[in-house]
Write a protein that holds these residues in place. Structure first.
Motif, mmCIF file in Angstrom:
data_model
loop_
_atom_site.group_PDB
_atom_site.id
_atom_site.type_symbol
_atom_site.label_atom_id
_atom_site.label_comp_id
_atom_site.label_asym_id
_atom_site.label_seq_id
_atom_site.Cartn_x
_atom_site.Cartn_y
_atom_site.Cartn_z
ATOM 1 N N ASN A 80 0.367 58.274 64.078
ATOM 2 C CA ASN A 80 1.522 56.964 64.043
ATOM 3 C C ASN A 80 1.091 55.552 64.594
ATOM 4 O O ASN A 80 1.698 54.751 65.230
ATOM 5 N N LYS A 81 -0.448 55.382 64.424
ATOM 6 C CA LYS A 81 -0.842 54.137 64.998
ATOM 7 C C LYS A 81 -0.602 52.885 63.810
ATOM 8 O O LYS A 81 -1.076 53.139 62.843
ATOM 9 N N VAL A 82 -0.380 51.789 64.293
ATOM 10 C CA VAL A 82 -0.273 50.704 63.504
ATOM 11 C C VAL A 82 -1.972 50.023 63.678
ATOM 12 O O VAL A 82 -2.197 49.863 64.821
ATOM 13 N N LYS A 83 -2.722 49.960 62.885
ATOM 14 C CA LYS A 83 -4.190 49.804 62.884
ATOM 15 C C LYS A 83 -4.288 48.178 62.855
ATOM 16 O O LYS A 83 -5.360 47.841 63.479
ATOM 17 N N GLN A 84 -3.707 47.765 61.772
ATOM 18 C CA GLN A 84 -3.966 46.173 61.691
ATOM 19 C C GLN A 84 -2.810 45.516 61.133
ATOM 20 O O GLN A 84 -2.419 45.812 59.994
ATOM 21 N N ILE A 85 -2.631 44.163 61.475
ATOM 22 C CA ILE A 85 -1.631 43.234 61.149
ATOM 23 C C ILE A 85 -2.151 42.061 60.622
ATOM 24 O O ILE A 85 -2.899 41.638 61.477
ATOM 25 N N LEU A 86 -1.836 41.840 59.497
ATOM 26 C CA LEU A 86 -2.648 40.360 58.799
ATOM 27 C C LEU A 86 -1.576 39.566 58.278
ATOM 28 O O LEU A 86 -0.309 40.041 58.171
ATOM 29 N N PRO A 87 -1.842 38.397 57.851
ATOM 30 C CA PRO A 87 -0.571 37.428 57.258
ATOM 31 C C PRO A 87 -0.389 38.186 56.049
ATOM 32 O O PRO A 87 -1.066 38.597 55.089
ATOM 33 N N GLY A 88 1.014 38.707 55.917
ATOM 34 C CA GLY A 88 1.616 39.287 54.834
ATOM 35 C C GLY A 88 1.467 40.554 54.610
ATOM 36 O O GLY A 88 2.088 41.409 53.563
ATOM 37 N N ARG A 89 0.682 41.438 55.394
ATOM 38 C CA ARG A 89 0.330 42.750 55.277
ATOM 39 C C ARG A 89 0.181 43.525 56.600
ATOM 40 O O ARG A 89 -0.330 42.811 57.207
ATOM 41 N N VAL A 90 0.495 44.711 56.655
ATOM 42 C CA VAL A 90 0.067 45.593 57.739
ATOM 43 C C VAL A 90 -0.787 47.099 57.029
ATOM 44 O O VAL A 90 -0.326 47.539 56.047
ATOM 45 N N ILE A 91 -1.384 47.628 57.817
ATOM 46 C CA ILE A 91 -2.255 48.710 57.626
ATOM 47 C C ILE A 91 -1.713 49.953 58.678
ATOM 48 O O ILE A 91 -2.053 49.626 60.075
ATOM 49 N N ALA A 92 -1.212 51.068 58.705
ATOM 50 C CA ALA A 92 -0.785 51.815 59.465
ATOM 51 C C ALA A 92 -0.981 53.268 59.176
ATOM 52 O O ALA A 92 -1.040 53.664 58.059
ATOM 53 N N GLU A 93 -0.941 54.067 60.200
ATOM 54 C CA GLU A 93 -0.990 55.642 59.895
ATOM 55 C C GLU A 93 0.373 56.089 59.161
ATOM 56 O O GLU A 93 1.294 55.329 59.473
ATOM 57 N N THR A 94 0.486 56.961 58.628
ATOM 58 C CA THR A 94 1.519 57.629 57.946
ATOM 59 C C THR A 94 2.807 57.891 58.665
ATOM 60 O O THR A 94 3.899 57.680 58.302
ATOM 61 N N GLY A 95 2.690 58.290 59.965
ATOM 62 C CA GLY A 95 3.444 58.723 60.762
ATOM 63 C C GLY A 95 4.265 58.104 61.766
ATOM 64 O O GLY A 95 5.335 58.374 62.432
ATOM 65 N N VAL A 96 4.104 56.699 61.532
ATOM 66 C CA VAL A 96 4.735 55.779 62.389
ATOM 67 C C VAL A 96 6.046 55.466 62.050
ATOM 68 O O VAL A 96 6.339 55.424 60.705
ATOM 69 N N ILE A 97 6.918 55.447 62.830
ATOM 70 C CA ILE A 97 8.635 55.452 62.680
ATOM 71 C C ILE A 97 8.617 54.026 62.220
ATOM 72 O O ILE A 97 7.970 52.827 62.916
ATOM 73 N N ILE A 98 9.412 53.805 61.220
ATOM 74 C CA ILE A 98 9.546 52.429 60.701
ATOM 75 C C ILE A 98 10.158 51.262 61.436
ATOM 76 O O ILE A 98 9.473 50.230 61.228
ATOM 77 N N SER A 99 11.124 51.429 62.398
ATOM 78 C CA SER A 99 11.582 50.416 63.185
ATOM 79 C C SER A 99 10.444 50.229 64.097
ATOM 80 O O SER A 99 10.407 48.973 64.693
ATOM 81 N N GLU A 100 9.652 51.208 64.631
ATOM 82 C CA GLU A 100 8.491 50.886 65.544
ATOM 83 C C GLU A 100 7.445 49.823 65.050
ATOM 84 O O GLU A 100 6.906 48.836 65.435
ATOM 85 N N LEU A 101 7.219 50.066 63.584
ATOM 86 C CA LEU A 101 6.553 49.428 62.704
ATOM 87 C C LEU A 101 6.741 47.836 62.676
ATOM 88 O O LEU A 101 5.808 47.064 63.025
ATOM 89 N N ASP A 102 7.874 47.802 62.126
ATOM 90 C CA ASP A 102 8.735 46.350 62.090
ATOM 91 C C ASP A 102 8.603 45.706 63.546
ATOM 92 O O ASP A 102 8.521 44.618 63.684
ATOM 93 N N LYS A 103 8.955 46.560 64.727
ATOM 94 C CA LYS A 103 8.980 45.956 66.078
ATOM 95 C C LYS A 103 7.402 45.264 66.333
ATOM 96 O O LYS A 103 7.500 44.141 66.761
ATOM 97 N N GLN A 104 6.409 46.368 66.130
ATOM 98 C CA GLN A 104 5.135 45.614 66.302
ATOM 99 C C GLN A 104 4.587 44.578 65.507
ATOM 100 O O GLN A 104 4.170 43.323 65.888
ATOM 101 N N THR A 105 5.035 44.543 64.131
ATOM 102 C CA THR A 105 4.615 43.291 63.365
ATOM 103 C C THR A 105 5.452 42.119 63.892
ATOM 104 O O THR A 105 4.866 40.911 63.647
#
Ligand code: FAD
Length: 466
Positions: free
Chosen positions: A100-125
């Motif tokens: 569930n790791k968010v690996k990289q956040i770039l302008p316009g895109r994000v690279i993450a592991e498959t198991g991250v909870i969607i709201s957590e992904l949004d929180k981090q970006t």
């Protein structure tokens, strides 16, 4: 016979659970929404749950399972509605939630592991650079990004961006094959259609690359109407207002809002239908002007209430959360998934409303579909018998409103009712023993199945759980 004790030994060092009650718990999803699936799948359970934390552990697990001939059913948050994540042949549940790791956040895109909870992904970006996913299912608080891609279709934000099937809404997927020596594939472009919405039948997604949009502090709004079709007319006008930025437009017919939206009840009027909306803060002025022209009654605004404590997000009143709230109050409710194709989608909605009266309670989701605004629906149905449900489905189809049947566990019967040749060809290449999520792809299990004969498919492996 597969020797699961030996598999457990072979997987030493990886988290494995074999306690029957815990395994059964992880063998469920939201299949019980459907009275039909509930009776078919209630006893389904796996033998082991394996919870990898790295891609190496996924590869090792697949290798061991392949050698032993053990079926593997991947699982994210287990919020799918059609038994997608349920192991119809038993075997191993591959619980991806710990990758569930968010690996990289770039302008316009994000690279993450498959198991991250969607709201957590949004929180981090959002915290990183004011960005968020273009759209998410209403289960954002509990569903994983990989599970959404493998099992979902669209959601909150689809009014602007369309669905997962649209080119550009997924940028890249990293997928592991189910072979003696599992391969790592990076899929892009049209190749993404091989595994997206394939229920994990032809590869395990370990990493995703998703496009992002600017994030806003979206304002939740509920607008009331005495007549459902007036609510639909306003929703259609809002969806076609090019200058207004909204993320969600869901008309929901009475009596559902007042009867089922318990936390919002103090703001709602009995007998009213509503439109549930999420609007960008800078759009609120012109939005009010549109509401006034369409004589709507603004019942709730999240930017005007004293506290949102205890009040769910607007999107948790929409999509399949509407059905969930209805089911909590009235367990006899079930639902359908309907399309009302443009350009006469509003007229089609009117016809269905006139046909079914109170037996089917309207719930629409406006979205962009193939570049055009139209609506899909998740209408609630007062369930009586399986025969009547089939009849309601047939009447919708006769009215020009295709149904994606949520009472089927196979990809084909829940979708286009035909073989997806791209997904089938990919399965032949990536899962030669047919061990990934057995029973979900009819074209693999029974290539001669006649979709036009009107018969329901029954996976033979289910007999073991009867
Ligand atoms: P799971 O249910 O765990 O899995 C879904 C499917 O994907 C299964 O077939 C599973 O085997 C497979 N899978 C999981 N992880 C992987 C992986 N890493 N690799 C390969 N295959 C994998 N859906 C929508 O599209 N939009 C909505 O708005 C929406 N709202 C919902 C509301 C409610 C209340 C409920 C119960 C469901 C809703 N759904 C919706 C359905 C479901 O929530 C979504 O499909 C969700 O995104 C699934 O995510 P998950 O992590 O729970 O996946």
């Amino acid at each position: 016979m597969v020797d699961y004790a030996l598999i457990k030994k072979d997987l030493e060092g990886i988290a494995v659970e074999d306690h029957p009650a815990l395994v059964k718990q992880k063998s469920r999803d939201f299949y019980w929404y459907s009275p039909i699936l509930k009776s078919q799948l209630d006893n389904v359970t796996a033998d082991l749950v394996v919870s990898p934390v790295t891609e190496e552990e996924v590869i090792r697990t697949l290798k061991v399972a392949y050698a032993h001939g053990a079926p593997i059913t991947p699982r994210g948050g287990g919020t799918g509605n059609y038994g997608q994540a349920m192991p119809l042949s038993g075997g191993i549940i591959l619980n991806m939630a710990n990758m569930n790791k968010v690996k990289q956040i770039l302008p316009g895109r994000v690279i993450a592991e498959t198991g991250v909870i969607i709201s957590e992904l949004d929180k981090q970006t959002k915290a990183h650079s004011g960005q968020e996913l273009r759209f998410h299912p209403s289960t954002a608080q509990t569903a994983t990004i990989g599970g959404f891609i493998a099992g979902g279709s669209g959601g909150v934000g689809s009014i602007t961006w369309g669905g997962l099937r649209d080119l550009g809404n997924i940028l890249r997927l990293r997928v592991i094959t189910m072979e003696a020596e599992p391969r790592i594939l990076d899929l892009t472009g049209w190749d993404l259609q091989k595994v997206s919405h394939a229920y994990g039948t032809n590869g395990i997604i370990t990493e995703v690359e998703m496009p992002l949009a600017p994030a806003y502090d979206w304002v939740d709004v509920i607008v009331g109407y005495d007549d459902f079709m007036d609510a639909v007319g306003f929703a259609d006008a809002l969806a076609h207002s090019n200058g207004l930025l909204v993320k969600e437009i869901a008309p929901i017919a009475a009596p559902a809002p007042f009867d089922y939206f318990t936390r919002h009840k103090p703001y709602l009027k009995e007998g009213q239908s509503v439109v549930v909306i999420m609007a960008a803060p800078h759009s609120m002025g012109p939005f009010e002007a549109l509401v006034s022209r369409y004589k709507g009654d603004i019942r709730f605004r999240s930017d005007k209430v004293e506290s949102m404590k205890g009040i769910p997000h607007a999107y948790e009143l929409a999509w399949n959360h509407t059905t969930l709230r209805a089911l909590k109050i009235d367990p006899s409710i079930t639902y359908l998934q309907v399309q009302y194709p443009a350009p006469d989608h509003v007229a089609k909605v009117r016809k269905t409303v006139e046909t079914f009266h109170g037996e089917v309670i309207g719930h629409l989701e406006f979205m962009r579909f193939d570049g055009t605004i139209q609506c899909s629906g998740l209408p609630m149905v007062r369930y009586t018998t399986a025969e009547r449900l089939e009849e309601i489905i047939r009447i919708h189809e006769d009215l020009g409103c295709p149904i994606f049947n949520p009472h089927r566990y196979t990809l084909e019967e829940g979708g286009m009712k035909q073989t997806d040749t791209v997904q089938l060809a990919f399965k032949k290449e990536t899962d030669p023993k047919g061990l990934l999520n057995p029973g979900k792809m009819i074209a693999w299990d029974n290539p001669d199945f006649d979709f036009k004969a009107g018969k329901n498919y029954l996976f033979q492996g289910l007999a073991a759980f009867m």
